[in-house]
Scaffold this active site. Structure first.
Site, PDB file in Angstrom:
ATOM      1  N   HIS A 194       0.852  -1.189   0.000  1.00  0.00           N
ATOM      2  CA  HIS A 194       0.000   0.000   0.000  1.00  0.00           C
ATOM      3  C   HIS A 194       0.879   1.227   0.000  1.00  0.00           C
ATOM      4  O   HIS A 194       1.923   1.240   0.650  1.00  0.00           O
ATOM      5  CB  HIS A 194      -0.927   0.020   1.224  1.00  0.00           C
ATOM      6  CG  HIS A 194      -2.093   0.913   1.044  1.00  0.00           C
ATOM      7  ND1 HIS A 194      -2.026   2.265   1.289  1.00  0.00           N
ATOM      8  CD2 HIS A 194      -3.343   0.665   0.593  1.00  0.00           C
ATOM      9  CE1 HIS A 194      -3.197   2.800   1.019  1.00  0.00           C
ATOM     10  NE2 HIS A 194      -4.012   1.862   0.580  1.00  0.00           N
TER      11      HIS A 194
ATOM     12  N   ASP B  62      -8.006  -5.036  -0.371  1.00  0.00           N
ATOM     13  CA  ASP B  62      -8.494  -5.719  -1.571  1.00  0.00           C
ATOM     14  C   ASP B  62      -8.255  -7.219  -1.528  1.00  0.00           C
ATOM     15  O   ASP B  62      -8.962  -7.977  -2.173  1.00  0.00           O
ATOM     16  CB  ASP B  62      -7.834  -5.125  -2.816  1.00  0.00           C
ATOM     17  CG  ASP B  62      -8.325  -3.722  -3.067  1.00  0.00           C
ATOM     18  OD1 ASP B  62      -9.546  -3.546  -3.091  1.00  0.00           O
ATOM     19  OD2 ASP B  62      -7.502  -2.813  -3.192  1.00  0.00           O
TER      20      ASP B  62
HETATM   21  N1  CMC Z   1       4.362  -7.467  -5.036  1.00  0.00           N
HETATM   22  C1  CMC Z   1       5.719  -7.475  -5.130  1.00  0.00           C
HETATM   23  N2  CMC Z   1       6.498  -6.392  -4.882  1.00  0.00           N
HETATM   24  C2  CMC Z   1       5.877  -5.251  -4.505  1.00  0.00           C
HETATM   25  C3  CMC Z   1       4.470  -5.171  -4.366  1.00  0.00           C
HETATM   26  C4  CMC Z   1       3.713  -6.339  -4.636  1.00  0.00           C
HETATM   27  N3  CMC Z   1       2.391  -6.326  -4.520  1.00  0.00           N
HETATM   28  N4  CMC Z   1       4.127  -3.927  -4.000  1.00  0.00           N
HETATM   29  C5  CMC Z   1       5.272  -3.241  -3.893  1.00  0.00           C
HETATM   30  N5  CMC Z   1       6.329  -4.035  -4.192  1.00  0.00           N
HETATM   31  C6  CMC Z   1       7.751  -3.687  -4.128  1.00  0.00           C
HETATM   32  C7  CMC Z   1       8.126  -2.665  -5.210  1.00  0.00           C
HETATM   33  O1  CMC Z   1       8.500  -3.332  -6.394  1.00  0.00           O
HETATM   34  C8  CMC Z   1       9.251  -1.934  -4.538  1.00  0.00           C
HETATM   35  O2  CMC Z   1      10.381  -2.772  -4.567  1.00  0.00           O
HETATM   36  P1  CMC Z   1      11.899  -2.148  -4.612  1.00  0.00           P
HETATM   37  O3  CMC Z   1      12.009  -1.304  -3.389  1.00  0.00           O
HETATM   38  O4  CMC Z   1      12.777  -3.327  -4.626  1.00  0.00           O
HETATM   39  O5  CMC Z   1      11.942  -1.348  -5.906  1.00  0.00           O
HETATM   40  C9  CMC Z   1       8.819  -1.868  -3.063  1.00  0.00           C
HETATM   41  O6  CMC Z   1       7.955  -3.007  -2.881  1.00  0.00           O
HETATM   42  C10 CMC Z   1       8.083  -0.603  -2.675  1.00  0.00           C
HETATM   43  O7  CMC Z   1       6.918  -0.469  -3.466  1.00  0.00           O
HETATM   44  P2  CMC Z   1       6.434   0.878  -4.144  1.00  0.00           P
HETATM   45  O8  CMC Z   1       6.474   0.685  -5.613  1.00  0.00           O
HETATM   46  O9  CMC Z   1       7.163   2.051  -3.574  1.00  0.00           O
HETATM   47  O10 CMC Z   1       4.969   0.959  -3.663  1.00  0.00           O
HETATM   48  P3  CMC Z   1       3.960   2.076  -4.105  1.00  0.00           P
HETATM   49  O11 CMC Z   1       3.608   2.841  -2.891  1.00  0.00           O
HETATM   50  O12 CMC Z   1       4.403   2.854  -5.285  1.00  0.00           O
HETATM   51  O13 CMC Z   1       2.738   1.201  -4.627  1.00  0.00           O
HETATM   52  C11 CMC Z   1       0.911  -0.260  -4.614  1.00  0.00           C
HETATM   53  C12 CMC Z   1       1.735   0.745  -3.812  1.00  0.00           C
HETATM   54  C13 CMC Z   1      -0.346  -0.574  -3.811  1.00  0.00           C
HETATM   55  C14 CMC Z   1       0.492   0.338  -5.953  1.00  0.00           C
HETATM   56  C15 CMC Z   1       1.765  -1.514  -4.826  1.00  0.00           C
HETATM   57  O14 CMC Z   1       2.115  -2.093  -3.586  1.00  0.00           O
HETATM   58  C16 CMC Z   1       1.054  -2.552  -5.693  1.00  0.00           C
HETATM   59  O15 CMC Z   1       1.118  -2.473  -6.913  1.00  0.00           O
HETATM   60  N6  CMC Z   1       0.346  -3.564  -5.061  1.00  0.00           N
HETATM   61  C17 CMC Z   1      -0.395  -4.522  -5.802  1.00  0.00           C
HETATM   62  C18 CMC Z   1      -1.712  -3.904  -6.264  1.00  0.00           C
HETATM   63  C19 CMC Z   1      -2.687  -3.715  -5.117  1.00  0.00           C
HETATM   64  O16 CMC Z   1      -2.915  -4.613  -4.325  1.00  0.00           O
HETATM   65  N7  CMC Z   1      -3.295  -2.506  -5.067  1.00  0.00           N
HETATM   66  C20 CMC Z   1      -4.309  -2.178  -4.089  1.00  0.00           C
HETATM   67  C21 CMC Z   1      -3.909  -1.080  -3.186  1.00  0.00           C
HETATM   68  S1  CMC Z   1      -5.030  -0.942  -1.791  1.00  0.00           S
HETATM   69  C22 CMC Z   1      -6.456  -0.258  -2.436  1.00  0.00           C
HETATM   70  C23 CMC Z   1      -6.416   1.209  -2.583  1.00  0.00           C
HETATM   71  O17 CMC Z   1      -6.345   1.907  -1.564  1.00  0.00           O
HETATM   72  O18 CMC Z   1      -6.466   1.662  -3.749  1.00  0.00           O
END
Ligand code: CMC
Length: 427
Positions: free
Chosen positions: A305, A362
Site C-alpha cells: 500500500h 483488496d
Molecule cells: N508485489 C511485489 N512487490 C511489490 C508489491 C507487490 N504487490 N508492491 C510493492 N512491491 C515492491 C516494489 O516493487 C518496490 O520494490 P523495490 O524497493 O525493490 O523497488 C517496493 O515493494 C516498494 O513499493 P512501491 O512501488 O514504492 O509501492 P507504491 O507505494 O508505489 O505502490 C501499490 C503501492 C499498492 C500500488 C503496490 O504495492 C502494488 O502495486 N500492489 C499490488 C496492487 C494492489 O494490491 N493494489 C491495491 C492497493 S489498496 C487499495 C487502494 O487503496 O487503492
C-alpha cells in the site's frame, strides 16, 4: 509556535511556513516558492505532496490508523452501518435518529432510475465492462437532473442522496445487463444493502433475499471502503471538481480512476491471480518467487500500500470477517486455500517483510465477495458504491474551500528545445 523551513538556493535564502495538522503532521507550505525563487517542486506520484487541507479522514500509515471525521474505523465497523457512516462523511457529524430516518427515506425514494435508462443500458454490448457502464451512467444522471449543474446548499442534500442511492441501482443493472437479464426494480421495503442484492439476484418471479451474514459482510465492506483521503480516485474527483464540474460528472471520473488494477481494480486482480495460479497448477511458493523477481513484471496482487507501511486496519477487520463468514457459509474453495497459503508465506518472507508489504483491503474483500457469491466483475463496482460518500464529501469540501483554485500542476519539460518546422516534402 510559528515554524518555518529554510531553503537555500544559490544566493537566495527563503523561509517557508510550516503548517501543522490537528494530529501534528507537518507540511512545508510551498505556495510562494515559485514566486520567490523561480523553482517548483517535483514529486511524481505525489508521495510527498499535500494537495489540500481536509477535515474528513485521518490516516497514519505507520501506526495503521484510519478515522472518519475523528472516529476510529474499528468503532464504526463494530457499531455503525454504511448509511450512517455515509452521512457522517458527507455532513461531518453522526446523524440524529430523525436525520438518519429522513436520509433513509430519501435514499429509498431516489432508488428507481428513469425508465429511459433501460434504453441506455440496452445500447451497451452484453460484455461491456461494468465499470465503463457505471461511469457512463453516473454521468448520464446529469442529463436527467440538470439542477446538479448549479446547486444551492439545500439542493446539495438531495443531489448527494440521489447519487448514493442511484449508484447502487446502476451498479446492479450493470450486472443484469452483462447477463442479459431483466432489470429488477428496487423494493421500497428493503434496506440499502438488501435492496442492492435483490436488484442483483432476484428474478421477476422469484425474489432473492440475502442471508443476514451476507448482508452484514457487504455492509461492512461498503463501510470500510467509504473514504480513504487523497487516494487516486478521490484526488481525481477533487481535481475534476476544481474546474467547477458538477458533482455527478466529478464522481463519474472517480469511477474511471478507481477501475485501474493498482487501485480499486486490485480486488479483481487478486481473484484473477488466484484463478491463474489454480488453473496453471502453480504453487504459492513459485508465485511468491515470481513476485520478488523484478524482471517478471508480476506483483502479488492485494499486497502493499502506498500509505500503510505496517498494516492496513481495514484488512485486519475484513480478515476477521472473512474467517467468520467463510465458516458460517461453509465455503470450501481451492482459491481460498491458495490465498491463505500466499498470505502465510508472504508474511514471513524477508522480501515482503523488509518492504513492509502486507495484505491490503483488496486481498480480503476479493476473497469475501467471492465467498458471498458476488461475481468477480462486480468487485470494483461494489468498491465504487462504498467509496461514493467519500467522493461526495471531498467534492463538497473542495467546492466550498476558500479561494478554491483550479487544480493545475506544473511540469519540468524535458522534450526538444526550439526546433524548426520541416515541410512534409523535405522530411
Ligand atoms: N508485489 C511485489 N512487490 C511489490 C508489491 C507487490 N504487490 N508492491 C510493492 N512491491 C515492491 C516494489 O516493487 C518496490 O520494490 P523495490 O524497493 O525493490 O523497488 C517496493 O515493494 C516498494 O513499493 P512501491 O512501488 O514504492 O509501492 P507504491 O507505494 O508505489 O505502490 C501499490 C503501492 C499498492 C500500488 C503496490 O504495492 C502494488 O502495486 N500492489 C499490488 C496492487 C494492489 O494490491 N493494489 C491495491 C492497493 S489498496 C487499495 C487502494 O487503496 O487503492
Amino acid at each position: 509556535m510559528t515554524r518555518s523551513a529554510t531553503l537555500t538556493y544559490g544566493d537566495k535564502r527563503i523561509e517557508l511556513p510550516v503548517i501543522e495538522g490537528s494530529e501534528g503532521e507537518l507540511a512545508v507550505d510551498v505556495t510562494q516558492l515559485r514566486a520567490q525563487t523561480g523553482l517548483i517542486t517535483l514529486d511524481p506520484g505525489y508521495g510527498n505532496t499535500g494537495a489540500c487541507l481536509s477535515t474528513i479522514t485521518y490516516i497514519d500509515g505507520e501506526k495503521g490508523i484510519l478515522r472518519y471525521r475523528g472516529i476510529p474505523i474499528e468503532e464504526l465497523a463494530e457499531r455503525s452501518s454504511f448509511i450512517e457512516t455515509a452521512w457522517l462523511l458527507i455532513f461531518g457529524k453522526l446523524p440524529t435518529q430523525a436525520q438518519l430516518d429522513h436520509f433513509s427515506a430519501r435514499l429509498t425514494a431516489h432508488a428507481p432510475l428513469h425508465e429511459s435508462f433501460k434504453h441506455h443500458f440496452e445500447g451497451f454490448p452484453v460484455n461491456a465492462p461494468p465499470m465503463a457502464m457505471l461511469s457512463a451512467m453516473i454521468n448520464t444522471l446529469c442529463c436527467f437532473y440538470p439542477e446538479v449543474q448549479d446547486m444551492t446548499e439545500e439542493d446539495f442534500f438531495e443531489e448527494a442522496t440521489r447519487l448514493v442511492s442511484k449508484v447502487r441501482t446502476i451498479a446492479a443493472y450493470t450486472y443484469r445487463r452483462s447477463l442479459g437479464l431483466p432489470f429488477i426494480y428496487p423494493d421500497p421495503k428493503l434496506r440499502y444493502v438488501t435492496n442492492f442484492l435483490h436488484m442483483m439476484f432476484s428474478m421477476p418471479f422469484d425474489q432473492h433475499i440475502a442471508s443476514r451474514e451476507v448482508v452484514e459482510a457487504l455492509n461492512l465492506i461498503l463501510l470500510l471502503h467509504a473514504d480513504h483521503e487523497q487516494n487516486c480516485s478521490t484526488s481525481t474527483v477533487r481535481v475534476v471538481g476544481s474546474s467547477r464540474a458538477n458533482l455527478f460528472s466529478s464522481c463519474a471520473a472517480g469511477v474511471c480512476a478507481l477501475w485501474g488494477p493498482l487501485h480499486g481494480g486490485a480486488n479483481v486482480a487478486v481473484l484473477d491471480m488466484l484463478e491463474a495460479i489454480h488453473k496453471g497448477g502453480l504453487s504459492a511458493e513459485h508465485t511468491l518467487e515470481m513476485a520478488k523477481d523484478k524482471k517478471s513484471g508480476f506483483k502479488l496482487m492485494g499486497f502493499g500500500h502506498r500509505v500503510y507501511k505496517n498494516f492496513d486496519p481495514r484488512a485486519v477487520i475484513l480478515k476477521k470477517s472473512a474467517d467468520k463468514v467463510l465458516g458460517q457459509l461453509g465455503v470450501n474453495d481451492p482459491l481460498l486455500d491458495i490465498a491463505r497459503r500466499l498470505e502465510e508465506l508472504a508474511l514471513k518472507d524477508s522480501y515482503f517483510v523488509e518492504r513492509k508489504l502486507y495484505p491490503n483491503v483488496d486481498f480480503y474483500s476479493g476473497i469475501l465477495m467471492r465467498a458471498m457469491g458476488i461475481p468477480t466483475n462486480m468487485f470494483t463496482v461494489i468498491f465504487a458504491i462504498g467509496r461514493m460518500p467519500g467522493w461526495i464529501a471531498h467534492w463538497k469540501e473542495q467546492h466550498d474551500s476558500e479561494g478554491g483554485r483550479i487544480a493545475r500542476p506544473r511540469q519540468i519539460y524535458t522534450g526538444p528545445t526550439t526546433s524548426a518546422y520541416v515541410p512534409v516534402s523535405e522530411r
